[in-house]
Design a protein around this motif. Structure first.
Motif, mmCIF file in Angstrom:
data_model
loop_
_atom_site.group_PDB
_atom_site.id
_atom_site.type_symbol
_atom_site.label_atom_id
_atom_site.label_comp_id
_atom_site.label_asym_id
_atom_site.label_seq_id
_atom_site.Cartn_x
_atom_site.Cartn_y
_atom_site.Cartn_z
ATOM 1 N N SER A 160 5.603 -8.908 -0.741
ATOM 2 C CA SER A 160 5.737 -7.842 -1.077
ATOM 3 C C SER A 160 5.121 -7.144 -1.708
ATOM 4 O O SER A 160 5.715 -5.185 -1.501
ATOM 5 N N LEU A 161 4.986 -7.274 -3.401
ATOM 6 C CA LEU A 161 4.606 -6.475 -3.966
ATOM 7 C C LEU A 161 3.665 -5.939 -3.655
ATOM 8 O O LEU A 161 2.841 -5.136 -3.951
ATOM 9 N N LEU A 162 2.151 -6.186 -2.474
ATOM 10 C CA LEU A 162 1.132 -5.650 -2.388
ATOM 11 C C LEU A 162 1.937 -4.539 -1.353
ATOM 12 O O LEU A 162 0.325 -3.998 -0.822
ATOM 13 N N SER A 163 3.179 -5.127 -0.837
ATOM 14 C CA SER A 163 2.715 -3.943 0.572
ATOM 15 C C SER A 163 3.691 -2.846 -0.361
ATOM 16 O O SER A 163 3.358 -1.394 0.030
ATOM 17 N N PHE A 164 2.988 -2.341 -1.499
ATOM 18 C CA PHE A 164 2.912 -1.391 -2.379
ATOM 19 C C PHE A 164 1.759 -0.115 -2.474
ATOM 20 O O PHE A 164 2.129 0.643 -1.747
ATOM 21 N N TYR A 165 1.346 -1.170 -1.984
ATOM 22 C CA TYR A 165 -0.141 -0.032 -1.053
ATOM 23 C C TYR A 165 -0.133 -0.099 0.080
ATOM 24 O O TYR A 165 -1.239 1.157 1.047
ATOM 25 N N SER A 166 0.346 -0.515 1.117
ATOM 26 C CA SER A 166 0.439 0.018 2.563
ATOM 27 C C SER A 166 0.826 0.998 2.978
ATOM 28 O O SER A 166 0.382 1.371 4.155
ATOM 29 N N SER A 167 1.971 1.643 2.568
ATOM 30 C CA SER A 167 1.981 3.228 2.680
ATOM 31 C C SER A 167 1.116 4.029 2.832
ATOM 32 O O SER A 167 0.959 4.838 3.124
ATOM 33 N N ILE A 168 -0.108 3.645 2.502
ATOM 34 C CA ILE A 168 -1.673 4.798 1.734
ATOM 35 C C ILE A 168 -2.329 4.377 3.397
ATOM 36 O O ILE A 168 -3.087 3.261 2.876
ATOM 37 N N LYS A 169 -2.137 5.087 4.422
ATOM 38 C CA LYS A 169 -2.935 4.192 5.726
ATOM 39 C C LYS A 169 -3.993 4.222 5.664
ATOM 40 O O LYS A 169 -4.656 3.471 6.015
ATOM 41 N N PRO A 170 -4.756 5.539 4.364
ATOM 42 C CA PRO A 170 -6.147 4.890 4.910
ATOM 43 C C PRO A 170 -6.546 3.440 4.206
ATOM 44 O O PRO A 170 -7.727 3.368 4.355
ATOM 45 N N LEU A 171 -5.920 3.359 3.613
ATOM 46 C CA LEU A 171 -6.219 2.097 2.611
ATOM 47 C C LEU A 171 -6.299 0.732 3.475
ATOM 48 O O LEU A 171 -6.766 -0.034 3.062
ATOM 49 N N GLU A 172 -5.749 0.750 4.367
ATOM 50 C CA GLU A 172 -5.229 -0.600 5.315
ATOM 51 C C GLU A 172 -6.750 -0.918 6.507
ATOM 52 O O GLU A 172 -7.400 -1.888 5.533
ATOM 53 N N LYS A 173 -8.090 0.534 6.005
ATOM 54 C CA LYS A 173 -9.194 -0.300 6.021
ATOM 55 C C LYS A 173 -9.467 -1.134 5.284
ATOM 56 O O LYS A 173 -10.189 -2.240 5.720
ATOM 57 N N LEU A 175 -8.354 -2.947 2.985
ATOM 58 C CA LEU A 175 -7.392 -4.138 2.927
ATOM 59 C C LEU A 175 -8.202 -4.940 4.075
ATOM 60 O O LEU A 175 -7.908 -5.872 3.643
ATOM 61 N N ASP A 176 -8.308 -4.534 5.337
ATOM 62 C CA ASP A 176 -8.441 -5.051 5.740
ATOM 63 C C ASP A 176 -9.534 -5.946 5.771
ATOM 64 O O ASP A 176 -10.067 -7.448 5.496
#
Length: 195
Positions: A160-173, A175-176
């Motif tokens: 839940s806390l790390l999902s704060f950053y998942s709203s930034i779509k280009p960041l997903e690359k 994070l993966d």
């Protein structure tokens, strides 16, 4: 005799319920006190492109100091938020950058957040211990301030806390990529990331 046994049974139930309620209240007060007593590390103030350059490159391994890792994460968040803002032609807010440290032989990520307690906004830090073994990320522990969360809810809270950053779509690359990296902690107070 039956009345006495009923009285004894209900008296015992009442006593057990009272003890359970007082214990629960005591645990909550202790948790709140410990959560509020923890220190939150200072915010990262500068950025560095070193982490992004490494993750985008074909390089297989690189060492980073804690400052480089913190500044690199801040840079990734800001740059990805800018990309998303330009793509959507809309303002995108970026969450506060996490800070990294080494604790208990794990990478510890401090995610700052605020909570409303007794009509005041209080700045708190969630300290999430992560282990990167190349096959994903394991959550080792979660602390709110100095209060450790039970293991059975630690992973859910960390996600839940790390999902704060998942709203930034280009960041997903990024994070993966990081999720599939192996991160080692050599004795020289640097962090080695292996893709």
């Amino acid at each position: 005799m039956l009345k006495f046994l009923k009285f004894l049974f209900w008296g015992l139930c009442s006593f057990v319920l009272n003890v359970a309620l007082f214990m629960t209240f005591g645990v909550l007060v202790a948790f709140l006190f410990m959560a509020l007593s923890g220190d939150v590390p200072p915010m990262v103030k500068s950025t560095s492109p070193l982490l992004a350059e490494f993750l985008d490159s074909s390089e297989k391994s690189k060492e980073f100091s804690m400052d480089e890792l913190n500044e690199g994460a801040f840079n990734l968040i800001l740059e990805c938020a800018k990309k998303q803002s330009l793509a959507e032609q809309n303002a995108v807010s970026a969450p506060i950058s996490p800070t990294f440290s080494v604790s208990r032989k794990n990478i510890e990520v401090c995610i700052p957040f605020s909570a409303r307690v007794f009509s005041k906004n209080i700045k708190l830090g969630a300290f999430v211990g992560l282990s990167f073994d190349g096959d994903g990320v394991d959550v080792k522990y979660v602390y709110i301030g100095d209060a450790r969360l039970p293991d059975f809810i630690a992973e859910d809270v960390a996600e839940s806390l790390l999902s704060f950053y998942s709203s930034i779509k280009p960041l997903e690359k990024y994070l993966d990529i990081l999720e599939n990296c192996k991160i080692e902690l050599p004795p020289n107070s640097r962090v080695r990331i292996e893709k």
